[in-house]
Design a protein around this motif. Sequence first.
Motif, PDB file in Angstrom:
ATOM      1  N   ASP A  79       0.798  -1.231   0.000  1.00 35.09           N
ATOM      2  CA  ASP A  79       0.000   0.000   0.000  1.00 35.09           C
ATOM      3  C   ASP A  79       0.830   1.281   0.000  1.00 35.09           C
ATOM      4  OD1 ASP A  79      -2.332  -1.418  -0.102  1.00 35.09           O
ATOM      5  OD2 ASP A  79      -2.704  -1.325   2.052  1.00 35.09           O
ATOM      6  N   GLN A 102      -7.632   1.051  -6.120  1.00 35.34           N
ATOM      7  CA  GLN A 102      -8.584   0.115  -5.542  1.00 35.34           C
ATOM      8  C   GLN A 102      -8.183  -1.295  -5.955  1.00 35.34           C
ATOM      9  OE1 GLN A 102     -12.654   0.672  -6.741  1.00 35.34           O
ATOM     10  NE2 GLN A 102     -13.427  -0.457  -4.978  1.00 35.34           N
ATOM     11  N   ASP A 103      -8.217  -2.190  -4.982  1.00 28.12           N
ATOM     12  CA  ASP A 103      -7.926  -3.604  -5.233  1.00 28.12           C
ATOM     13  C   ASP A 103      -6.595  -3.808  -5.948  1.00 28.12           C
ATOM     14  OD1 ASP A 103     -10.400  -4.274  -4.085  1.00 28.12           O
ATOM     15  OD2 ASP A 103     -11.427  -4.021  -6.014  1.00 28.12           O
ATOM     16  N   GLY A 104      -5.574  -3.070  -5.532  1.00 29.33           N
ATOM     17  CA  GLY A 104      -4.244  -3.256  -6.103  1.00 29.33           C
ATOM     18  C   GLY A 104      -4.079  -2.671  -7.493  1.00 29.33           C
ATOM     19  N   LYS A 105      -4.956  -1.767  -7.895  1.00 31.63           N
ATOM     20  CA  LYS A 105      -4.879  -1.143  -9.217  1.00 31.63           C
ATOM     21  C   LYS A 105      -4.916   0.370  -9.068  1.00 31.63           C
ATOM     22  CE  LYS A 105      -7.251  -5.006 -11.266  1.00 31.63           C
ATOM     23  NZ  LYS A 105      -8.560  -5.543 -11.477  1.00 31.63           N
TER      24      LYS A 105
END
Length: 162
Positions: free
Chosen positions: A104, A126-129
């Motif tokens: 993060d 969001q969600d690693g994107k």
Amino acid sequence: MAGQRLMVFSAVNRTVIFGAIWLVLTEGNPGGLAFGALTVPAAVWLSLSLLPPSRRLGMLRLIAILPKFLLGSLMGGVDVAWRSFKPRMPIAPDWIVVPVALPDTARVALGAELSLMPGTLVAGAQDGKLLVHVLDRHADHSGIATNEREIARMIGLPEEAP
């Protein structure tokens, strides 16, 4: 023991950084030193509370990527200026979604770095994107992956991680 050493190392680093920022903001005015002696430790404590150290940052690696960042920022600024003076230059704004395998805090650093580069603006994660606004959807955006790998190396992640 290693965690405690990391905490001390981070506290010292943040004290130096926040102290330098304080000196710049007060223009080295001796009248601001007493207040800075209270403010800087409070800022260090708050930063360690809100963002505890998770990895040791490779300062030499950070310094090594600085010239490339500055050159990229300069070249991007020239490109944006050129496009503004030449209305026929290709501008095809769009949104791209970039998957990122960084933790993060490093993902936030990547987003900040990309947002400082003209032509790209990270609008969220969001969600690693990362959601990135680009000036030209047809341009080569492989530099984003390169920046991700550099940040991964800087924080000591394995080469194959991102």
